[in-house]
Design an enzyme around this catalytic site. Structure first.
Site, PDB file in Angstrom:
ATOM      1  N   HIS A   1      -2.937  21.080  20.399  1.00  0.00           N
ATOM      2  CA  HIS A   1      -3.322  22.403  19.938  1.00  0.00           C
ATOM      3  C   HIS A   1      -2.153  23.133  19.274  1.00  0.00           C
ATOM      4  O   HIS A   1      -2.294  23.730  18.215  1.00  0.00           O
ATOM      5  CB  HIS A   1      -3.816  23.192  21.145  1.00  0.00           C
ATOM      6  CG  HIS A   1      -4.763  24.267  20.773  1.00  0.00           C
ATOM      7  ND1 HIS A   1      -6.066  24.000  20.414  1.00  0.00           N
ATOM      8  CD2 HIS A   1      -4.603  25.591  20.681  1.00  0.00           C
ATOM      9  CE1 HIS A   1      -6.662  25.129  20.131  1.00  0.00           C
ATOM     10  NE2 HIS A   1      -5.801  26.111  20.280  1.00  0.00           N
TER      11      HIS A   1
ATOM     12  N   GLU B   1      -2.632  -4.858  -8.222  1.00  0.00           N
ATOM     13  CA  GLU B   1      -1.332  -5.062  -7.581  1.00  0.00           C
ATOM     14  C   GLU B   1      -0.817  -6.484  -7.786  1.00  0.00           C
ATOM     15  O   GLU B   1       0.186  -6.861  -7.203  1.00  0.00           O
ATOM     16  CB  GLU B   1      -1.403  -4.714  -6.094  1.00  0.00           C
ATOM     17  CG  GLU B   1      -2.501  -5.444  -5.346  1.00  0.00           C
ATOM     18  CD  GLU B   1      -2.748  -4.899  -3.947  1.00  0.00           C
ATOM     19  OE1 GLU B   1      -1.800  -4.411  -3.326  1.00  0.00           O
ATOM     20  OE2 GLU B   1      -3.901  -4.969  -3.493  1.00  0.00           O
TER      21      GLU B   1
ATOM     22  N   ASP C   1       3.519  -3.485  -4.399  1.00  0.00           N
ATOM     23  CA  ASP C   1       3.323  -4.921  -4.483  1.00  0.00           C
ATOM     24  C   ASP C   1       3.434  -5.408  -5.924  1.00  0.00           C
ATOM     25  O   ASP C   1       3.966  -6.485  -6.179  1.00  0.00           O
ATOM     26  CB  ASP C   1       1.952  -5.315  -3.895  1.00  0.00           C
ATOM     27  CG  ASP C   1       2.017  -5.417  -2.378  1.00  0.00           C
ATOM     28  OD1 ASP C   1       3.150  -5.456  -1.840  1.00  0.00           O
ATOM     29  OD2 ASP C   1       0.955  -5.443  -1.732  1.00  0.00           O
TER      30      ASP C   1
ATOM     31  N   CYS D   1      -1.459   4.555  -6.717  1.00  0.00           N
ATOM     32  CA  CYS D   1      -0.961   4.851  -5.377  1.00  0.00           C
ATOM     33  C   CYS D   1       0.332   4.063  -5.239  1.00  0.00           C
ATOM     34  O   CYS D   1       0.644   3.245  -6.082  1.00  0.00           O
ATOM     35  CB  CYS D   1      -1.990   4.474  -4.320  1.00  0.00           C
ATOM     36  SG  CYS D   1      -2.641   2.810  -4.468  1.00  0.00           S
TER      37      CYS D   1
END
Lengths: 533, 86
Positions: free
Chosen positions: A179, A420, A444, A491
């Site tokens: 919390h 990739e 990669d 990405c």
């Protein structure tokens, strides 16, 4: 000067201030146990008093409205009276019952409900205080510039804290989903949680540095350290203020919208990314579901995680990458064979296409979650058109099953390919004609194109995302996407590097999927370029 | 005693807020109502009990009513659970 460190990231930022160590014990005389009957009566009185206190607090708080139900719950009083009957004093019985009920909640396989253990403990703390001299405000005496140090903070504390005065939080217990972290992040107050041993090391009045970004607390810093952190604090605040203005901005370039997505590895990451102003999730790594347990996650477990992520995205895109594992990050239940060359071996889509039933369970979960938002699916490590066609065929099969079962899903779910491998770059035009979007995975891709392992110091200089061959690969992929009229994102580390932003913009890259911490930085950079035009 | 087995359709499972409202409803009935899963059975008037079932979306719950106007009590609880949308 002493330094304490944790790997939990609670709430970013740096604060310098005085420690306020919370004392929840009542300094009154020790408790004297009475007869069995007296103990029962005292507990009943404490329970009634607690009910009255919570009832007052509940008038303007939903947290306390729920607490009111718990304090009245027969399960709670039954647990305590049973222990009093066993011969414990009322406070002892309350402590034991608190542990038992708390543990029962913590064992629930649902993060939200497990966190309710804190609410239960919170109520028991109140009852115990009412038994031993009355509830006091543990934060009485907090002064401007104090840093709260406690073993654990409770939901009811939030009503008692004067946030305007508090510079930071440090707790010995807790995780990033506690919390206090949620509150601290919302208020942009630095916090460090789960710092074992902090209560033994710190006393009220000690000078503290709380480095929420690094998960560090410095006790009694020397002048040089203090100066260093004060400077960091100023820089952080100035930059944050500047970047915050960009965080929620919509960015356009030549009239085209530029998107800043985030990379996420868990549902909490998605929530953090959205709070930080992300335009969507460009890479949702599904591996966490597979790595965290000893067995494969069920379709239902996956669905719950994907659906929670989709709801957190609130209509913005969520790109889920199917399982990307191989010899280097193996999971025990899949029985990976030992390979000499795991990066050139059985991994990602190659595993999924062979473990067909597991692949179906994942795709069904993703499809079901697609009813909750703009969910998209992306296949990793594609090297041939056949792989893409086969993966899409399995997806269609799963759709047909769900249709037959009458389960809702997004029929036009977008299908993407992670670019990739050099093979994917060379056939980018063919792949583009057969999917809805690309995402370039730079990490990669650089390694495969340059045939260089970034972890090997001897060849690390060849692992260069700016090298000509990699540049050319990016150009080929982006222009193939443009010609086919599909979206192309990136990405991987390069997208998060603000020094590369201008270069990538020039290449006509319109989607940047970045680390959560880099969202405002990249938006700021894009905005700056936009304004300079 | 009358019972009925239903599937929880609430997308977020049985969370604190709907559970609290369910408890209020159960307390107002003229008989006892229990909720049971394969693992255990709890009173519908116990917030802790209901939450401790850890009911997720898709969970099977057997609702049983005993005493008072059993049919009406059963229907009230079953209808309430089916109508949770949050």
């Amino acid at each position: 000067m002493r330094l304490l460190e944790t790997s939990v990231r609670a709430s970013e930022g740096i604060a310098v201030g005085r420690a306020f160590v919370v004392n929840r014990c009542n300094d009154s005389q020790p408790y004297e146990k009475g007869s069995l009957e007296q103990e029962h009566t005292r507990f009943e009185q404490a329970l009634t008093l607690s009910h009255e206190q919570i009832e007052q607090l509940a008038t303007d708080s939903e947290i306390f409205a729920a607490h009111l139900e718990i304090v009245d719950d027969p399960m709670l009083s039954d647990a305590v009276t049973a222990h009093i009957d066993e011969g414990l004093s009322a406070p002892e019985a309350v402590a034991v019952a608190s542990e038992e009920l708390g543990a029962m909640f913590e064992a629930i396989d649902d993060e939200y409900l497990a966190a309710r253990a804190t609410d239960v403990k919170d109520i028991f703390v109140r009852i115990a205080a009412n038994l031993t001299g009355g509830v006091k405000n543990p934060f009485e005496g907090v002064e401007d510039g104090d840093i709260i140090v406690d073993s654990e903070l409770f939901p009811s504390d939030m009503a008692l804290l004067d946030f305007a005065k508090i510079r930071g939080f440090v707790t010995a217990e807790g995780s990033a989903t506690s919390h206090v972290c949620i509150i601290a992040r919302n208020l942009s107050v630095p916090a460090v949680v789960g710092l074992k041993g902090v209560l033994e090391q710190v006393k009220s009045g000690d000078k503290l540095i709380v480095d929420g970004s690094g998960g560090r607390v410095v006790i009694d810093p020397d002048m040089a350290t203090l100066d260093e952190y004060k400077l960091q604090e100023l820089n952080y605040k100035a930059l944050q203020a500047e970047q915050q203005q960009s965080a929620t901005a919509e960015i356009y370039r030549n009239g085209e919208r530029i998107y800043v997505f985030a990379n996420a590895g868990s549902v909490e990451d998605v929530e953090r990314a959205m709070a930080a102003g992300a335009d969507g999730i460009g890479l949702f790594r599904s591996e966490f579901l597979y790595m965290q347990s000893a067995t494969e996650p069920t379709e239902q477990q996956q669905y719950e995680a994907y659906a929670a992520a989709a709801r957190a995205c609130d209509g913005k895109p969520l790109i889920i990458r199917t399982l990307d594992i191989g010899g280097d990050k193996a999971v025990p239940y899949l029985g990976f064979p030992k390979e000499d060359n795991p990066f050139l071996g059985w991994r990602a889509i190659r595993v999924s296409l062979e473990c067909r039933e597991m692949f179906c369970r994942q795709l069904r979960a993703i499809l079901r979650a697609s009813a909750e938002g703009d969910v998209r699916v992306m296949f990793p490590m594609i090297t041939t058109l056949e792989e893409l066609a086969e993966a899409k065929c399995v997806l269609e099969q799963c759709k047909a099953e769900l249709t037959a079962e009458g389960v809702a899903y997004r029929e036009d779910i977008k299908v993407g390919v992670m670019i990739e491998t050099p093979a994917a770059v060379l056939i980018a035009d063919i792949l583009a004609a057969n999917c809805d979007f690309f995402s370039i995975g730079t990490n990669d891709l650089v390694q495969y194109i340059m045939a260089a392992d970034r972890a090997n110091a001897k060849v690390a200089n060849l692992y260069n995302p700016y090298s000509q061959a990699v540049q050319r690969a990016r150009e080929m992929v982006i222009s193939a996407a443009d010609r086919a009229g599909i979206e192309c994102g990136m990405c991987g580390e390069l997208a998060s590097d603000s020094q590369a932003t201008e270069l990538l913009l020039d290449m006509h890259l319109r989607e940047y999927s970045v680390n959560i911490g880099a969202i405002s930085k990249i938006k700021y950079q894009l905005n700056k370029n936009q304004n300079e035009e | 005693m009358v019972s009925k087995t239903i599937v929880l359709t609430a997308p977020n499972g049985m969370h604190a807020r709907p559970a609290g409202e369910l408890v209020k409803l159960a307390k107002g009935l003229d008989g006892k109502v229990t909720l049971a899963t394969a693992v255990k059975s709890v009173s519908a008037a116990s917030m802790l009990g209901i939450l401790s079932l850890g009911l997720k979306s898709g969970a099977e719950i057997t609702v049983s009513a005993e005493g008072g106007s059993e049919e009406a009590n059963l229907a009230a609880i079953v209808d309430f659970i089916a109508a949770i949308t949050e």
